[in-house]
Design a protein around this motif. Structure first.
Motif, PDB file in Angstrom:
ATOM      1  N   ASN A   1       3.114   2.441   9.808  1.00 57.16           N
ATOM      2  CA  ASN A   1       2.634   2.179   8.449  1.00 57.16           C
ATOM      3  C   ASN A   1       2.856   3.405   7.576  1.00 57.16           C
ATOM      4  O   ASN A   1       1.935   4.172   7.292  1.00 57.16           O
ATOM      5  CB  ASN A   1       1.147   1.803   8.515  1.00 57.16           C
ATOM      6  CG  ASN A   1       0.711   1.085   7.267  1.00 57.16           C
ATOM      7  OD1 ASN A   1       1.347   1.221   6.225  1.00 57.16           O
ATOM      8  ND2 ASN A   1      -0.354   0.344   7.363  1.00 57.16           N
ATOM      9  N   LEU A   2       4.100   3.582   7.132  1.00 55.32           N
ATOM     10  CA  LEU A   2       4.444   4.801   6.400  1.00 55.32           C
ATOM     11  C   LEU A   2       3.854   4.820   4.991  1.00 55.32           C
ATOM     12  O   LEU A   2       3.647   5.888   4.421  1.00 55.32           O
ATOM     13  CB  LEU A   2       5.968   4.961   6.352  1.00 55.32           C
ATOM     14  CG  LEU A   2       6.645   5.133   7.714  1.00 55.32           C
ATOM     15  CD1 LEU A   2       8.129   5.365   7.553  1.00 55.32           C
ATOM     16  CD2 LEU A   2       6.019   6.273   8.499  1.00 55.32           C
ATOM     17  N   ALA A   3       3.599   3.638   4.415  1.00 53.47           N
ATOM     18  CA  ALA A   3       2.976   3.599   3.083  1.00 53.47           C
ATOM     19  C   ALA A   3       1.575   4.210   3.146  1.00 53.47           C
ATOM     20  O   ALA A   3       1.174   4.979   2.265  1.00 53.47           O
ATOM     21  CB  ALA A   3       2.907   2.170   2.575  1.00 53.47           C
ATOM     22  N   THR A   4       0.824   3.878   4.195  1.00 54.81           N
ATOM     23  CA  THR A   4      -0.520   4.446   4.349  1.00 54.81           C
ATOM     24  C   THR A   4      -0.436   5.945   4.629  1.00 54.81           C
ATOM     25  O   THR A   4      -1.254   6.727   4.142  1.00 54.81           O
ATOM     26  CB  THR A   4      -1.267   3.728   5.488  1.00 54.81           C
ATOM     27  OG1 THR A   4      -1.267   2.326   5.210  1.00 54.81           O
ATOM     28  CG2 THR A   4      -2.696   4.209   5.620  1.00 54.81           C
TER      29      THR A   4
ATOM     30  N   THR B   1      -3.425   0.007  -1.767  1.00 54.22           N
ATOM     31  CA  THR B   1      -3.595   0.749  -0.514  1.00 54.22           C
ATOM     32  C   THR B   1      -4.927   1.491  -0.477  1.00 54.22           C
ATOM     33  O   THR B   1      -5.587   1.565   0.558  1.00 54.22           O
ATOM     34  CB  THR B   1      -2.432   1.760  -0.342  1.00 54.22           C
ATOM     35  OG1 THR B   1      -1.211   1.051  -0.419  1.00 54.22           O
ATOM     36  CG2 THR B   1      -2.508   2.464   0.997  1.00 54.22           C
ATOM     37  N   ARG B   2      -5.339   1.995  -1.636  1.00 44.61           N
ATOM     38  CA  ARG B   2      -6.613   2.728  -1.691  1.00 44.61           C
ATOM     39  C   ARG B   2      -7.810   1.785  -1.828  1.00 44.61           C
ATOM     40  O   ARG B   2      -8.937   2.138  -1.481  1.00 44.61           O
ATOM     41  CB  ARG B   2      -6.587   3.714  -2.854  1.00 44.61           C
ATOM     42  CG  ARG B   2      -5.623   4.894  -2.649  1.00 44.61           C
ATOM     43  CD  ARG B   2      -6.188   5.955  -1.726  1.00 44.61           C
ATOM     44  NE  ARG B   2      -7.442   6.473  -2.238  1.00 44.61           N
ATOM     45  CZ  ARG B   2      -7.533   7.365  -3.229  1.00 44.61           C
ATOM     46  NH1 ARG B   2      -6.439   7.844  -3.759  1.00 44.61           N
ATOM     47  NH2 ARG B   2      -8.695   7.766  -3.655  1.00 44.61           N
TER      48      ARG B   2
ATOM     49  N   GLU C   1      -0.875  -5.915   7.405  1.00 47.33           N
ATOM     50  CA  GLU C   1      -0.967  -5.485   8.801  1.00 47.33           C
ATOM     51  C   GLU C   1      -2.353  -4.916   9.102  1.00 47.33           C
ATOM     52  O   GLU C   1      -3.094  -4.580   8.169  1.00 47.33           O
ATOM     53  CB  GLU C   1       0.070  -4.382   9.062  1.00 47.33           C
ATOM     54  CG  GLU C   1       1.509  -4.861   8.952  1.00 47.33           C
ATOM     55  CD  GLU C   1       2.510  -3.743   9.170  1.00 47.33           C
ATOM     56  OE1 GLU C   1       2.098  -2.561   9.113  1.00 47.33           O
ATOM     57  OE2 GLU C   1       3.678  -4.050   9.387  1.00 47.33           O
ATOM     58  N   PRO C   2      -2.712  -4.806  10.393  1.00 54.16           N
ATOM     59  CA  PRO C   2      -3.962  -4.119  10.734  1.00 54.16           C
ATOM     60  C   PRO C   2      -3.913  -2.686  10.220  1.00 54.16           C
ATOM     61  O   PRO C   2      -2.822  -2.125  10.139  1.00 54.16           O
ATOM     62  CB  PRO C   2      -3.986  -4.150  12.265  1.00 54.16           C
ATOM     63  CG  PRO C   2      -3.006  -5.225  12.640  1.00 54.16           C
ATOM     64  CD  PRO C   2      -1.977  -5.254  11.569  1.00 54.16           C
TER      65      PRO C   2
ATOM     66  N   GLN D   1      -3.362  12.070  -1.095  1.00 52.36           N
ATOM     67  CA  GLN D   1      -4.751  12.462  -1.372  1.00 52.36           C
ATOM     68  C   GLN D   1      -4.951  13.950  -1.086  1.00 52.36           C
ATOM     69  O   GLN D   1      -5.612  14.650  -1.841  1.00 52.36           O
ATOM     70  CB  GLN D   1      -5.706  11.632  -0.524  1.00 52.36           C
ATOM     71  CG  GLN D   1      -5.796  10.185  -0.976  1.00 52.36           C
ATOM     72  CD  GLN D   1      -6.647   9.352  -0.042  1.00 52.36           C
ATOM     73  OE1 GLN D   1      -7.817   9.610   0.137  1.00 52.36           O
ATOM     74  NE2 GLN D   1      -6.036   8.351   0.561  1.00 52.36           N
TER      75      GLN D   1
ATOM     76  N   SER E   1       6.866   2.642   1.072  1.00 57.69           N
ATOM     77  CA  SER E   1       6.941   1.324   1.689  1.00 57.69           C
ATOM     78  C   SER E   1       8.363   0.765   1.560  1.00 57.69           C
ATOM     79  O   SER E   1       8.945   0.263   2.529  1.00 57.69           O
ATOM     80  CB  SER E   1       5.936   0.394   0.994  1.00 57.69           C
ATOM     81  OG  SER E   1       5.908  -0.849   1.612  1.00 57.69           O
TER      82      SER E   1
ATOM     83  N   SER F   1       0.152   7.567   1.429  1.00 56.03           N
ATOM     84  CA  SER F   1      -1.097   7.528   0.659  1.00 56.03           C
ATOM     85  C   SER F   1      -2.049   8.627   1.135  1.00 56.03           C
ATOM     86  O   SER F   1      -2.723   9.277   0.330  1.00 56.03           O
ATOM     87  CB  SER F   1      -1.740   6.146   0.834  1.00 56.03           C
ATOM     88  OG  SER F   1      -2.868   6.026   0.046  1.00 56.03           O
TER      89      SER F   1
ATOM     90  N   ALA G   1       4.013  -4.376  -0.210  1.00 55.88           N
ATOM     91  CA  ALA G   1       3.841  -3.338   0.821  1.00 55.88           C
ATOM     92  C   ALA G   1       3.174  -3.899   2.072  1.00 55.88           C
ATOM     93  O   ALA G   1       2.585  -4.983   2.050  1.00 55.88           O
ATOM     94  CB  ALA G   1       3.048  -2.178   0.248  1.00 55.88           C
ATOM     95  N   GLU G   2       3.229  -3.117   3.121  1.00 52.58           N
ATOM     96  CA  GLU G   2       2.737  -3.577   4.422  1.00 52.58           C
ATOM     97  C   GLU G   2       1.232  -3.407   4.641  1.00 52.58           C
ATOM     98  O   GLU G   2       0.638  -4.201   5.372  1.00 52.58           O
ATOM     99  CB  GLU G   2       3.485  -2.835   5.545  1.00 52.58           C
ATOM    100  CG  GLU G   2       4.987  -3.056   5.538  1.00 52.58           C
ATOM    101  CD  GLU G   2       5.378  -4.525   5.524  1.00 52.58           C
ATOM    102  OE1 GLU G   2       4.774  -5.309   6.275  1.00 52.58           O
ATOM    103  OE2 GLU G   2       6.263  -4.898   4.724  1.00 52.58           O
ATOM    104  N   PRO G   3       0.576  -2.385   4.051  1.00 50.03           N
ATOM    105  CA  PRO G   3      -0.841  -2.158   4.419  1.00 50.03           C
ATOM    106  C   PRO G   3      -1.727  -3.390   4.297  1.00 50.03           C
ATOM    107  O   PRO G   3      -2.630  -3.572   5.119  1.00 50.03           O
ATOM    108  CB  PRO G   3      -1.280  -1.057   3.443  1.00 50.03           C
ATOM    109  CG  PRO G   3      -0.042  -0.293   3.197  1.00 50.03           C
ATOM    110  CD  PRO G   3       1.061  -1.314   3.165  1.00 50.03           C
TER     111      PRO G   3
ATOM    112  N   ASN H   1       1.445   2.538  14.144  1.00 53.37           N
ATOM    113  CA  ASN H   1       1.552   1.229  13.487  1.00 53.37           C
ATOM    114  C   ASN H   1       2.746   1.149  12.538  1.00 53.37           C
ATOM    115  O   ASN H   1       2.894   0.177  11.819  1.00 53.37           O
ATOM    116  CB  ASN H   1       0.277   0.920  12.689  1.00 53.37           C
ATOM    117  CG  ASN H   1      -0.889   0.613  13.596  1.00 53.37           C
ATOM    118  OD1 ASN H   1      -0.707   0.045  14.659  1.00 53.37           O
ATOM    119  ND2 ASN H   1      -2.079   1.000  13.181  1.00 53.37           N
TER     120      ASN H   1
END
Lengths: 410, 241
Positions: free
Chosen positions: B67-70, A105-106, A133-134, B77, A178, B73, A128-130, B65
């Motif tokens: 996008n809960l993982a992002t 992800t990073r 996906e966009p 941070q 995720s 993340s 995971a999705e990141p 989106n």
């Protein structure tokens, strides 16, 4: 299958050097040290079993495939630094076999930053999705099924056998979130919500107590727990759950590293299966016992023939005990399948493969038979090759396919 | 000539100097403590609110989106910043979408108003004392970000800032006291010389004219010369029949 011949085997390398005409370098940042080192190491071993055989037979279009290995210890910041280093290395053709969601992800924004260099990330060991996906999906290609698919399958099966109150135990980072999101979505389709949740910190060792987490979940009286974590912590949770009387199915997703977890749970116990009765692990590759599949037969043969050792030329973030390898594992089978497909993609790029041609070569993969019982296709809107999820339970000293959920857990 | 010290005459002066100096130090310290404490607390809260707003602004697209993982993340941070102890993001319906709590979300937070952005102080068992601020995501229609800052760390920072100031005041007080003592002694020296000269005259000694105090051009010198003159006249009167 790649026929054998007497050419020196491929090795991982970590020094930067100019591009060579006779090799293709795959850049790898993965966990080769720390509590999750088993994942990076087994994934590497599976890939090396294939690449060794390939290189001994002249490589792909006359080029050997080598991996430039960097250790990130399953930590995001080292992974970012490694990715920048790999992106700045002209010899690196593509990125391969990254391990983990918090790391990948990073790393994805780094790929976007260096987008002009057209370096893609192939087959990360994360569902995971990141990277699906966009805004970062266009920089990665996935082979394995997603956590969303794994958790949906687990939830659907639990609900089908009447276990509707499902709790989540998860690593408190992007990976855990995720999986948590996948469980939440799947439960919502059944009109349910997460019955309870408990977390742990990434890097937790097997020796740590999970009493607090088990007690939180005991209060919620769940029918099943889905764990989204790494083998050390999930093993500790499975152990403490049984010891504290939480006798319900404890499911893990593929990232857990089934064999590593099983080893921790069975090592030194009078009754090796005392803590494994309730385990059910989802997998994204078929069982390595299923020799009806050509890829599994090939994998077993290559692993037996080469038995790749853990990489010995990686600057590790932390030092630890020597790693004990497994003859076969779901993780190394995934690494093997990853290697097989990336080789096919490179083969399709001809004698002079260029980074600019990678995407086109991937999109040309249609209905390709990898030998795992499911055909692989890619396209601009399809950046994940495999879709199938498998379920396994412990029998003796290994995970075997789960045939009947009702008989096992009702 | 033996040296003498003047104690009694300047005792009150010295006391007054010390009292005045002490009063200044104490009043400046009290003012400083309250100012530093207030300003650091305000800055702490302001920073927390900025961070919460920053996360809220960054979260909009991520939330849209799904996008809960992002999202996780992102907060992972921010929670690496020294003073931030926890972050949680709730949806517009109050559901916890991402958080940094281990081993679970504390009951007090589960029971709180998830959409509130007011500044609150929380005491969480086993975790400590916190000041929590909130920031709405898309004016609250997409959820709320909550940031918990460590009050213990704030207290430590205030103590450090005040401690540094108190140490400075202490040093100034000690140096000022020594300088005052030295200056008073310096100022009283002519008087001490005059006193010693007068004691000698009163004891029947006659002045040689070489005594240093006689050569001074200040009041002490004039008084000494006057003493000598009076002493000589008295001696002459004694010798007359």
């Amino acid at each position: 299958m790649v026929p054998g011949a007497g050419v020196s085997p491929a090795r991982g390398r970590n020094a930067s050097r100019p591009p060579q005409d006779d090799e293709i370098v795959l850049g790898v940042s993965a966990a080769f040290s720390g509590p999750s080192r088993g994942l990076g190491t087994e994934l590497y071993r599976g890939s090396m079993a294939y690449f060794n055989q390939l290189n001994e037979n002249g490589g792909v279009n006359g080029r050997r495939i080598v991996m430039k290995l960097l250790d990130d210890g399953y930590q995001p910041d080292p992974c970012v630094a490694n990715t920048i280093e790999l992106m700045q290395d002209e010899s690196v053709f593509l990125l391969f076999n990254y391990v983990g969601t918090p790391t990948v992800t990073r790393a994805l924004p780094v790929l976007k930053t260096f987008r002009d260099q057209q370096v893609f990330l192939f087959f990360p060991f994360t569902g995971a999705e990141p990277q699906r996906e966009p805004p970062y999906g266009e920089f990665a290609f996935n082979l394995r099924a997603s956590y969303r698919q794994e958790t949906a399958g687990l939830v659907d099966n639990f609900v089908r056998i009447g276990r509707r109150r499902i709790a989540v135990f998860y690593q408190n980072d992007a990976y855990g979130r995720s999986g948590w999101a996948g469980v939440r979505e799947a439960l919502a389709r059944h009109g349910e919500t997460i019955a309870g949740e408990a977390t742990y910190t990434r890097g937790t060792q097997f020796s740590a107590s999970m009493r607090g987490q088990v007690e939180i979940l005991l209060e919620r009286s769940p029918d099943a727990v889905i764990c989204i974590g790494a083998y050390a912590a999930c093993g500790a949770f499975a152990r403490d759950a049984v010891d504290l009387g939480l006798h319900i199915p404890v499911a893990n997703v593929s990232f857990v590293g089934s064999e590593n977890m099983l080893q921790l749970l069975q090592e030194g116990r009078a009754d090796p299966n005392s803590h494994t009765r309730w385990l059910v692990n989802s997998q994204v590759v078929p069982s390595y016992e299923d020799t009806s599949l050509p890829a599994v037969r090939e994998y077993r043969e290559m692993m037996a023939l080469h038995d790749p050792p853990p990489p010995d030329n990686v600057a590790r973030i932390t030092e630890g005990e020597p790693y004990e390898t497994f003859p076969q594992s779901f993780v190394s089978l995934e690494g093997f399948v990853n290697a097989k497909l990336i080789t096919e993609i490179i083969r399709r790029m001809g004698d002079d493969p260029q980074r600019s041609g990678i995407e086109e070569a991937v999109f040309a993969v249609r209905n390709y038979d990898l030998g795992v019982g499911e055909r692989v296709s890619f396209g601009p809107e399809r950046r994940q090759g495999l879709q199938r999820v498998y379920y396994t339970v412990v029998e003796g000293d290994r995970f075997v396919p789960l045939e009947d959920w009702e008989a096992k857990f009702s | 000539m033996s040296r003498m010290r003047v104690h009694k005459l300047f005792r009150k002066t010295r006391f007054f100097f010390f009292a005045l100096f002490g009063l200044i130090v104490i009043s400046v310290s009290v003012l400083s403590i309250t100012t530093v404490s207030r300003e650091l607390s305000d800055e702490y809260e302001s920073n927390s609110r900025s961070i919460a707003q920053n996360i809220a602004d960054s979260s909009v697209d991520i939330l849209l989106n799904r996008n809960l993982a992002t999202l996780q993340s992102l907060i992972d941070q921010f929670v690496q910043i020294e003073s931030i102890r926890y972050i949680y993001i709730t949806s517009e319906t109050g559901e916890f979408l991402a958080h940094t709590f281990v081993p679970g979300i504390p009951d007090e937070i589960l029971a709180s108003d998830a959409s509130s952005t007011a500044t609150v102080e929380r005491s969480l068992p086993g975790l400590g004392d916190f000041i929590e601020v909130g920031a709405p995501i898309l004016s609250g229609v997409a959820g709320t970000v909550h940031v918990g800052m460590d009050l213990e760390l704030l207290g430590l920072k205030i103590q450090r800032a005040i401690g540094a100031q108190m140490a400075l005041f202490g040093i100034i007080f000690v140096i000022g006291s020594l300088l005052t003592f030295w200056f008073v002694n310096l100022a009283s020296q002519p008087l001490a010389d005059l006193l010693a000269f007068a004691v000698r005259m009163a004891g029947g000694e006659s002045a040689t004219g070489d005594e240093p105090v006689l050569s001074r051009d200040d009041e002490a010198g004039e008084l000494a010369r006057l003493f000598m003159h009076v002493n000589r006249r008295a001696a002459g009167a004694d010798r007359e029949p």
